[in-house]
Design a protein around this motif. Structure first.
Motif, PDB file in Angstrom:
ATOM      1  N   ALA A  16       0.817  -1.212   0.000  1.00 41.29           N
ATOM      2  CA  ALA A  16       0.000   0.000   0.000  1.00 41.29           C
ATOM      3  C   ALA A  16       0.853   1.265   0.000  1.00 41.29           C
ATOM      4  N   ASN A  17       1.954   1.236   0.753  1.00 41.10           N
ATOM      5  CA  ASN A  17       2.714   2.478   0.960  1.00 41.10           C
ATOM      6  C   ASN A  17       3.899   2.666   0.032  1.00 41.10           C
ATOM      7  N   TYR A  18       4.358   1.597  -0.582  1.00 34.66           N
ATOM      8  CA  TYR A  18       5.514   1.715  -1.490  1.00 34.66           C
ATOM      9  C   TYR A  18       5.152   1.238  -2.894  1.00 34.66           C
ATOM     10  N   PHE A  19       4.743  -0.027  -2.996  1.00 35.51           N
ATOM     11  CA  PHE A  19       4.540  -0.621  -4.322  1.00 35.51           C
ATOM     12  C   PHE A  19       3.476   0.129  -5.122  1.00 35.51           C
ATOM     13  N   LEU A  20       2.330   0.373  -4.535  1.00 32.87           N
ATOM     14  CA  LEU A  20       1.246   1.019  -5.280  1.00 32.87           C
ATOM     15  C   LEU A  20       1.476   2.513  -5.446  1.00 32.87           C
ATOM     16  N   LYS A  21       2.214   3.114  -4.538  1.00 36.06           N
ATOM     17  CA  LYS A  21       2.476   4.563  -4.630  1.00 36.06           C
ATOM     18  C   LYS A  21       3.601   4.876  -5.616  1.00 36.06           C
ATOM     19  N   GLU A  22       4.469   3.904  -5.859  1.00 40.66           N
ATOM     20  CA  GLU A  22       5.593   4.137  -6.789  1.00 40.66           C
ATOM     21  C   GLU A  22       5.558   3.074  -7.876  1.00 40.66           C
ATOM     22  N   GLU A  24       5.489   3.089 -11.163  1.00 39.13           N
ATOM     23  CA  GLU A  24       6.418   3.147 -12.311  1.00 39.13           C
ATOM     24  C   GLU A  24       7.800   2.637 -11.929  1.00 39.13           C
ATOM     25  N   PHE A  25       8.223   3.042 -10.746  1.00 36.88           N
ATOM     26  CA  PHE A  25       9.541   2.613 -10.258  1.00 36.88           C
ATOM     27  C   PHE A  25       9.589   1.088 -10.147  1.00 36.88           C
ATOM     28  N   PHE A  26       8.557   0.516  -9.520  1.00 34.14           N
ATOM     29  CA  PHE A  26       8.572  -0.938  -9.320  1.00 34.14           C
ATOM     30  C   PHE A  26       8.343  -1.692 -10.629  1.00 34.14           C
ATOM     31  N   GLU A  27       7.583  -1.102 -11.561  1.00 34.38           N
ATOM     32  CA  GLU A  27       7.367  -1.751 -12.857  1.00 34.38           C
ATOM     33  C   GLU A  27       8.680  -1.837 -13.620  1.00 34.38           C
ATOM     34  N   ALA A  28       9.425  -0.731 -13.634  1.00 37.24           N
ATOM     35  CA  ALA A  28      10.720  -0.727 -14.331  1.00 37.24           C
ATOM     36  C   ALA A  28      11.674  -1.719 -13.668  1.00 37.24           C
TER      37      ALA A  28
END
Ligand SMILES: [Zn+2]
Length: 210
Positions: A16-22, A24-28
């Protein structure tokens, strides 16, 4: 955070606090990793390198071994997780730095000074015995120190021994000579909350300046 249920809660918090908020970062990051630094740290639960060094997913390629020991080329086992990771880091990820991070109050090093506590534990016993050269060096140079101070000095000396052992692999040594790889020795003092780096000129671990 102590049991498995807490870990599941921890993952939901991360999502909730990192993966979904960032996203694009995690997708790359999901497609490839290109960390510049590899860390070899102890397995100790209090010395997670990503937390201690303030890093994000993708920043560090990490392998953890008891007492942050790296086996020398002449003693490496037929199957060795530490060297498999180092080989991948150096040959495939082309990391520019390898950091060996030891720490204070290390149970692995304490075991070396109290071998009776490890006599029934063959894997730990064999593994930490790789650091015996560091113990002999400390015993020889500091015969009058207390056992606890000797252990602390040995925690530092084992980091340097791991660096020396890394250089026993010709492909590590060649990368260092070529200037594409730098080796760093760190010592994390968890009581003082300080991080010390080896200074080859003064031959001391010194607090990292801000
Ligand atoms: Zn440790």
């Amino acid at each position: 955070m102590q049991n498995f249920h807490d870990l599941v809660g921890g993952f939901h918090h991360f999502r909730a606090n990192y993966f979904l908020k960032e996203k694009e970062f995690f997708e790359a990051l999901a497609h490839s990793q290109s960390p510049k630094t590899m860390v070899i740290a102890c397995c100790d639960s209090r010395t997670d390198p990503a937390i201690v060094l303030g890093c994000k997913p993708g920043d560090l390629f990490v392998v953890r071994s008891v007492a942050a020991i790296v086996p020398p080329a002449e003693k490496v086992g037929e199957y060795d997780a530490v060297m498999a990771a180092v080989e991948y880091g150096v040959k495939h990820l082309n990391v520019e730095n390898i950091v060996v991070m030891g720490h204070s109050n290390c149970g692995g090093i304490a075991g070396l000074f109290n071998p009776h506590t490890l006599k029934d534990e063959r894997y730990i016993n064999r593994w930490v015995s790789l650091a015996c050269p560091a113990v002999h060096e400390i015993e020889e140079e500091n015969p009058d120190e207390s056992q606890s101070e000797k252990a602390r000095l040995c925690e530092e000396a084992t980091v340097l021994l791991s660096i020396e052992n890394l250089l026993s692999y010709h492909w590590v040594e060649e990368a260092v000579q070529a200037g594409t790889l730098t080796l760093h020795a760190l010592y994390y003092d968890m009581l003082k909350g300080s991080l010390n780096v080896w200074n080859g000129d003064s031959e001391n671990f010194e607090p990292i300046a801000k």
